[in-house]
Design a protein around this motif. Sequence first.
Motif, PDB file in Angstrom:
ATOM      1  N   THR A  89       0.835  -1.195   0.000  1.00  0.00           N
ATOM      2  CA  THR A  89       0.000   0.000   0.000  1.00  0.00           C
ATOM      3  C   THR A  89       0.873   1.250   0.000  1.00  0.00           C
ATOM      4  OG1 THR A  89      -1.772  -1.128   1.204  1.00  0.00           O
ATOM      5  CG2 THR A  89      -1.790   1.285   1.254  1.00  0.00           C
ATOM      6  N   GLU A  90       0.600   2.169  -0.923  1.00  0.00           N
ATOM      7  CA  GLU A  90       1.382   3.400  -1.021  1.00  0.00           C
ATOM      8  C   GLU A  90       0.889   4.428  -0.011  1.00  0.00           C
ATOM      9  OE1 GLU A  90       1.322   6.580  -4.335  1.00  0.00           O
ATOM     10  OE2 GLU A  90       2.995   5.249  -4.856  1.00  0.00           O
ATOM     11  N   LEU A  91       1.819   4.942   0.792  1.00  0.00           N
ATOM     12  CA  LEU A  91       1.512   5.919   1.831  1.00  0.00           C
ATOM     13  C   LEU A  91       2.164   7.253   1.494  1.00  0.00           C
ATOM     14  CD1 LEU A  91       2.156   3.659   4.964  1.00  0.00           C
ATOM     15  CD2 LEU A  91       0.009   3.980   3.720  1.00  0.00           C
ATOM     16  N   HIS A  92       1.546   8.319   1.968  1.00  0.00           N
ATOM     17  CA  HIS A  92       2.025   9.671   1.693  1.00  0.00           C
ATOM     18  C   HIS A  92       2.385  10.373   2.997  1.00  0.00           C
ATOM     19  CE1 HIS A  92       1.105  14.085   1.322  1.00  0.00           C
ATOM     20  NE2 HIS A  92       2.005  13.936   0.374  1.00  0.00           N
ATOM     21  N   GLY A  93       3.429  11.161   2.979  1.00  0.00           N
ATOM     22  CA  GLY A  93       3.801  11.912   4.179  1.00  0.00           C
ATOM     23  C   GLY A  93       4.621  13.139   3.851  1.00  0.00           C
ATOM     24  N   TRP A  94       4.913  13.910   4.869  1.00  0.00           N
ATOM     25  CA  TRP A  94       5.772  15.092   4.761  1.00  0.00           C
ATOM     26  C   TRP A  94       6.955  14.919   5.690  1.00  0.00           C
ATOM     27  CZ3 TRP A  94       1.409  19.215   5.801  1.00  0.00           C
ATOM     28  CH2 TRP A  94       0.590  19.306   4.669  1.00  0.00           C
ATOM     29  N   PHE A  95       8.146  15.208   5.198  1.00  0.00           N
ATOM     30  CA  PHE A  95       9.321  15.259   6.055  1.00  0.00           C
ATOM     31  C   PHE A  95       9.636  16.721   6.322  1.00  0.00           C
ATOM     32  CE2 PHE A  95      13.937  15.615   6.719  1.00  0.00           C
ATOM     33  CZ  PHE A  95      14.058  14.801   7.850  1.00  0.00           C
ATOM     34  N   LEU A  96       9.606  17.110   7.580  1.00  0.00           N
ATOM     35  CA  LEU A  96       9.818  18.502   7.974  1.00  0.00           C
ATOM     36  C   LEU A  96      11.133  18.597   8.743  1.00  0.00           C
ATOM     37  CD1 LEU A  96       6.173  19.119   9.225  1.00  0.00           C
ATOM     38  CD2 LEU A  96       7.111  19.612   6.966  1.00  0.00           C
ATOM     39  N   VAL A 153      10.680  16.037  11.789  1.00  0.00           N
ATOM     40  CA  VAL A 153       9.415  15.326  11.976  1.00  0.00           C
ATOM     41  C   VAL A 153       8.974  14.685  10.659  1.00  0.00           C
ATOM     42  CG1 VAL A 153       6.978  15.484  12.614  1.00  0.00           C
ATOM     43  CG2 VAL A 153       8.664  16.905  13.803  1.00  0.00           C
ATOM     44  N   LEU A 154       8.633  13.398  10.723  1.00  0.00           N
ATOM     45  CA  LEU A 154       7.936  12.738   9.623  1.00  0.00           C
ATOM     46  C   LEU A 154       6.470  12.667  10.019  1.00  0.00           C
ATOM     47  CD1 LEU A 154       7.654  11.138   6.998  1.00  0.00           C
ATOM     48  CD2 LEU A 154       8.190   9.065   8.289  1.00  0.00           C
ATOM     49  N   LEU A 155       5.643  13.371   9.273  1.00  0.00           N
ATOM     50  CA  LEU A 155       4.193  13.406   9.492  1.00  0.00           C
ATOM     51  C   LEU A 155       3.572  12.665   8.313  1.00  0.00           C
ATOM     52  CD1 LEU A 155       1.663  14.596  10.938  1.00  0.00           C
ATOM     53  CD2 LEU A 155       2.011  16.680   9.622  1.00  0.00           C
ATOM     54  N   TYR A 156       2.864  11.572   8.556  1.00  0.00           N
ATOM     55  CA  TYR A 156       2.359  10.748   7.460  1.00  0.00           C
ATOM     56  C   TYR A 156       0.895  10.383   7.672  1.00  0.00           C
ATOM     57  CZ  TYR A 156       2.511   6.681  10.519  1.00  0.00           C
ATOM     58  OH  TYR A 156       2.267   5.804  11.556  1.00  0.00           O
ATOM     59  N   ASP A 157       0.232  10.039   6.588  1.00  0.00           N
ATOM     60  CA  ASP A 157      -1.134   9.522   6.659  1.00  0.00           C
ATOM     61  C   ASP A 157      -1.105   8.008   6.549  1.00  0.00           C
ATOM     62  OD1 ASP A 157      -2.767  11.821   6.886  1.00  0.00           O
ATOM     63  OD2 ASP A 157      -2.491  12.268   4.764  1.00  0.00           O
ATOM     64  N   TYR A 158      -1.795   7.339   7.456  1.00  0.00           N
ATOM     65  CA  TYR A 158      -1.927   5.898   7.283  1.00  0.00           C
ATOM     66  C   TYR A 158      -2.961   5.621   6.206  1.00  0.00           C
ATOM     67  CZ  TYR A 158      -5.294   6.944  11.059  1.00  0.00           C
ATOM     68  OH  TYR A 158      -6.266   7.495  11.845  1.00  0.00           O
TER      69      TYR A 158
END
Length: 229
Positions: free
Chosen positions: A9-16, A56-61
């Motif tokens: 499953t492909e997940l999306h996130g932001w690395f801040l 911070v890695l902020l991601y959506d499950y």
Amino acid sequence: MHFKSADGTELHGWFLPAKTGAENAKATIVFSHGNAGSVAHHLGFIDWLIPAGYNVLLYDYRAFGQSKGTLSRKGIVQDVTAAFNYIVTRKDVDSNKLVSFSHSLGGAKSIAAIAMKPIKGLRAIISDSTFASYKEMAGLKGGQVGVNLTTDELSPINYIDKLTPVPLLVIHGTKDTLVPLTQGEALFKKAKEPKTFFKVENGAHTDSLDRNNGEYRKKMLAWLDKVLG
């Protein structure tokens, strides 16, 4: 950025990156958000960590935001592991200085994931407003019908004692009407040392770290400084 969970499953996130630069960060925090919205809705939980010197890695499950897939309890637990697997591939991250920070449902899945697959380099675990039992929460919201429709599979109460020796911080507001304080207390009681409990007076489900001009944000940063050495 995108990365894949164990089942593809492909997940999306932001690395801040930390304000001081990713390579100079005190540590890298993987933030697992609760059961609402997407990464943009949860920036308020972590934006203050960037000037404090943390990546911070902020991601959506799965099934949230730009992440693919369909929601499942097993799947979202796998997504926590996937986020950590991704973060250690980054050359601008010190893989020996990792922190798990989670809120509500994010805490439930993180506790189970970390207990089942310990993460090398994980130095601290922070769980904010997390429930102990899926079945108990279903009973609180749906009575006996809710209890009958729910299992305690992957409930954090069955895993939290397996997090030791990684230092654990449990945060819970006394006025949380969505996840009662008793749920956080049950988790803390079952957890093994080293552990710390921040009981936030008058804290609600989403504002404990905001209250009193960020009093508990400062306490959390001090706790991190201590456990990170």
